[in-house]
Design an enzyme around this catalytic site. Sequence first.
Site, short mmCIF file in Angstrom:
data_model
loop_
_atom_site.label_atom_id
_atom_site.label_comp_id
_atom_site.label_asym_id
_atom_site.label_seq_id
_atom_site.Cartn_x
_atom_site.Cartn_y
_atom_site.Cartn_z
NE ARG A 231 -23.71 -11.47 -22.63
CZ ARG A 231 -23.62 -11.51 -21.30
NH1 ARG A 231 -23.89 -12.62 -20.66
NH2 ARG A 231 -23.28 -10.43 -20.62
CD GLU A 260 -30.52 -13.73 -22.80
OE1 GLU A 260 -30.52 -12.81 -21.95
OE2 GLU A 260 -29.67 -14.63 -22.82
CG HIS A 278 -29.04 -13.95 -18.85
ND1 HIS A 278 -28.69 -13.25 -19.98
CD2 HIS A 278 -27.92 -13.93 -18.07
CE1 HIS A 278 -27.44 -12.82 -19.89
NE2 HIS A 278 -26.94 -13.23 -18.72
C1 GLV Z 1 -24.32 -11.56 -17.12
O1 GLV Z 1 -24.78 -12.08 -18.07
C2 GLV Z 1 -22.99 -11.05 -17.07
O2 GLV Z 1 -22.30 -11.01 -18.09
O3 GLV Z 1 -22.60 -10.64 -15.98
#
Ligand code: GLV
Length: 312
Positions: A231, A260, A278
């Site tokens: 993250r 984001e 991402h």
């Molecule tokens: C994506 O970012 C997830 O946490 O699955």
Amino acid sequence: MILRGLLQAGLDLLGEQHELRVGGLDSTPEQWLELVEGADVIVVDPTVPVGPELLDMAGDRLKLVANFAVGYDNVDLGACSERGVTVTNTPDVLTDATAELAVALTLSAARDLPAAERSLRAGEWSGWDPARYRGFELSGSTVGVVGMGRIGRRYAELMSGFGVDLLYTSRRSREEVEMELGAHRTGLDELLSRSDVISLHLPATDHTRHTIDRRAIDLMKPTAILVNTGRGGLVDSSAVAAALSEGRLGAAGLDVYEGEPGVPEELLGAPRTTLTPHIGSATYRARDAMAELVAINVIAVLEGREPVTPVE
Ligand code: GLV
């Protein structure tokens, strides 16, 4: 109730017997508040914060918040549990995809593939030049895996194929990883100072926020490669961008950002940086399996059974 979207694989499983309200990818927080009214289930993704306001708008019928992601830092678990609302996520099915992207970012950052490609496309490649386009190789290097959950473990397994020494941090020691991969558990500071590659596989919590900040970077080798598929909040992006620009950090491969879908301006301008939008779990297989898992959890809870992947 699906606040943004669910892939067809999930919709197919849900079938026709439920009333579905789908907000769409462009839906706004104001629209989410309207959409959730009277819902039994809310399906969200990491871009939808789930807190008291949304839960209260849904009301007493709400039984489940099904997160279309493994990370659930967008969901206020305390607020859900106070209201007796179960939360599920989508672990396991995206482990390989996300670990593979972390390997891709590691390789791309090590060899600065984006800069090499930009240069070629710009017509700057004028022939074989022994001093140009040089990067780091992984073989014989030390790789530090920060967080030895499912994805960290799979990343370590894949990286071991490059003939690297593995270090890892984890709240508890992982004997099987040590036996199978020869990995050594260390504290974070030791891992940072000894590793040539540092890959982050932690959940985002108050405790892990800015794990990589100026202090951490000062411990790292000036040639170290930083990889983040966890993250955005794990990393202080200003500190990372400054270190890259000033030659205090070797390279970075980043898939996630604070704020984001905005990407910090300073990262966009930083050298030796591979940036992806991402896409850790963005394979056909993983995303379909995530959508199916969301649907399986929804059906289980609506039929009064235990969900398959509750967040504990
Ligand atoms: C994506 O970012 C997830 O946490 O699955």
